[in-house]
Write a protein that holds these residues in place. Sequence first.
Motif, short mmCIF file in Angstrom:
data_model
loop_
_atom_site.label_atom_id
_atom_site.label_comp_id
_atom_site.label_asym_id
_atom_site.label_seq_id
_atom_site.Cartn_x
_atom_site.Cartn_y
_atom_site.Cartn_z
N MET A 1 -70.11 43.83 -31.23
CA MET A 1 -69.89 45.08 -30.53
C MET A 1 -69.06 46.03 -31.37
O MET A 1 -68.35 45.62 -32.28
CB MET A 1 -69.15 44.83 -29.22
N ALA A 2 -69.13 47.29 -31.02
CA ALA A 2 -68.37 48.31 -31.73
C ALA A 2 -66.89 48.23 -31.39
O ALA A 2 -66.50 47.76 -30.33
CB ALA A 2 -68.90 49.69 -31.36
N GLN A 3 -66.09 48.69 -32.30
CA GLN A 3 -64.63 48.73 -32.11
C GLN A 3 -64.20 50.18 -31.90
O GLN A 3 -64.76 51.08 -32.50
CB GLN A 3 -63.93 48.18 -33.35
N ILE A 4 -63.19 50.38 -31.06
CA ILE A 4 -62.60 51.71 -30.91
C ILE A 4 -61.10 51.59 -31.09
O ILE A 4 -60.49 50.58 -30.74
CB ILE A 4 -62.93 52.35 -29.55
N ARG A 5 -60.50 52.62 -31.70
CA ARG A 5 -59.06 52.66 -31.90
C ARG A 5 -58.47 53.70 -30.95
O ARG A 5 -58.96 54.82 -30.88
CB ARG A 5 -58.71 53.02 -33.34
N THR A 36 -56.63 48.45 -31.34
CA THR A 36 -58.08 48.38 -31.51
C THR A 36 -58.66 47.50 -30.41
O THR A 36 -58.13 46.43 -30.12
CB THR A 36 -58.43 47.77 -32.89
N PHE A 37 -59.74 47.96 -29.79
CA PHE A 37 -60.38 47.25 -28.69
C PHE A 37 -61.88 47.18 -28.91
O PHE A 37 -62.45 47.99 -29.63
CB PHE A 37 -60.15 47.99 -27.36
N GLU A 38 -62.50 46.20 -28.25
CA GLU A 38 -63.96 46.16 -28.17
C GLU A 38 -64.40 47.31 -27.28
O GLU A 38 -63.73 47.64 -26.30
CB GLU A 38 -64.43 44.84 -27.55
N ASP A 39 -65.50 47.94 -27.60
CA ASP A 39 -66.01 49.06 -26.81
C ASP A 39 -66.77 48.53 -25.60
O ASP A 39 -67.97 48.30 -25.65
CB ASP A 39 -66.91 49.94 -27.68
N THR A 40 -66.05 48.32 -24.49
CA THR A 40 -66.65 47.83 -23.25
C THR A 40 -66.45 48.86 -22.15
O THR A 40 -65.57 49.72 -22.25
CB THR A 40 -65.99 46.51 -22.82
N MET A 46 -60.45 52.50 -18.50
CA MET A 46 -59.00 52.58 -18.61
C MET A 46 -58.59 53.79 -19.45
O MET A 46 -57.63 54.50 -19.13
CB MET A 46 -58.44 51.30 -19.21
N ILE A 47 -59.33 54.03 -20.52
CA ILE A 47 -59.04 55.16 -21.39
C ILE A 47 -59.30 56.47 -20.65
O ILE A 47 -58.55 57.44 -20.80
CB ILE A 47 -59.87 55.07 -22.69
N ALA A 48 -60.33 56.51 -19.82
CA ALA A 48 -60.66 57.73 -19.08
C ALA A 48 -59.53 58.13 -18.13
O ALA A 48 -59.29 59.32 -17.92
CB ALA A 48 -61.95 57.53 -18.30
N LYS A 49 -58.82 57.15 -17.59
CA LYS A 49 -57.71 57.44 -16.67
C LYS A 49 -56.53 58.11 -17.37
O LYS A 49 -55.77 58.83 -16.74
CB LYS A 49 -57.21 56.15 -16.01
N VAL A 50 -56.37 57.85 -18.66
CA VAL A 50 -55.25 58.42 -19.42
C VAL A 50 -55.74 59.22 -20.63
O VAL A 50 -55.06 59.31 -21.63
CB VAL A 50 -54.26 57.32 -19.85
N SER A 51 -56.90 59.82 -20.50
CA SER A 51 -57.52 60.51 -21.64
C SER A 51 -56.67 61.68 -22.14
O SER A 51 -56.77 62.04 -23.32
CB SER A 51 -58.91 61.00 -21.27
N HIS A 52 -55.85 62.25 -21.28
CA HIS A 52 -55.00 63.38 -21.68
C HIS A 52 -53.78 62.93 -22.47
O HIS A 52 -53.06 63.75 -23.02
CB HIS A 52 -54.57 64.18 -20.45
N LEU A 53 -53.54 61.62 -22.55
CA LEU A 53 -52.38 61.07 -23.26
C LEU A 53 -52.74 60.38 -24.56
O LEU A 53 -51.86 60.12 -25.38
CB LEU A 53 -51.65 60.05 -22.37
N VAL A 54 -54.02 60.04 -24.75
CA VAL A 54 -54.43 59.24 -25.89
C VAL A 54 -55.45 59.97 -26.76
O VAL A 54 -56.08 60.93 -26.33
CB VAL A 54 -55.01 57.87 -25.45
N GLU A 55 -55.59 59.43 -27.96
CA GLU A 55 -56.60 59.91 -28.91
C GLU A 55 -57.49 58.72 -29.25
O GLU A 55 -56.98 57.65 -29.57
CB GLU A 55 -55.88 60.41 -30.15
N VAL A 56 -58.80 58.91 -29.20
CA VAL A 56 -59.75 57.81 -29.41
C VAL A 56 -60.54 58.06 -30.69
O VAL A 56 -61.11 59.13 -30.87
CB VAL A 56 -60.71 57.66 -28.22
N ASN A 57 -60.57 57.05 -31.57
CA ASN A 57 -61.38 57.08 -32.79
C ASN A 57 -62.37 55.94 -32.73
O ASN A 57 -62.00 54.82 -32.43
CB ASN A 57 -60.52 56.93 -34.04
N GLU A 58 -63.63 56.24 -33.02
CA GLU A 58 -64.66 55.19 -32.96
C GLU A 58 -64.98 54.66 -34.33
O GLU A 58 -64.75 55.27 -35.31
CB GLU A 58 -65.90 55.75 -32.31
#
Length: 58
Positions: A1-5, A36-40, A46-58
């Motif tokens: 699976m893909a990884q996301i940071r 780093t997490f598996e893209d599930t 979980m990221i969507a709930k705090v999207s205004h606080l985090v930065e996501v790199n694929e």
Amino acid sequence: MAQIRVKLVRSRIARKPCQKKNLDALGLTRCGREKTFEDTPAIRGMIAKVSHLVEVNE
């Protein structure tokens, strides 16, 4: 699976308890921390709930 940071770029101070719990579950406790997490669907939700606080790199 893909990884996301995921990086915490905004402070947790004065956030709702549910958002703080989400950040704790992701392991993002301080600004600048990066994990780093598996893209599930669960992690994406979980990221969507705090999207205004985090930065996501694929």
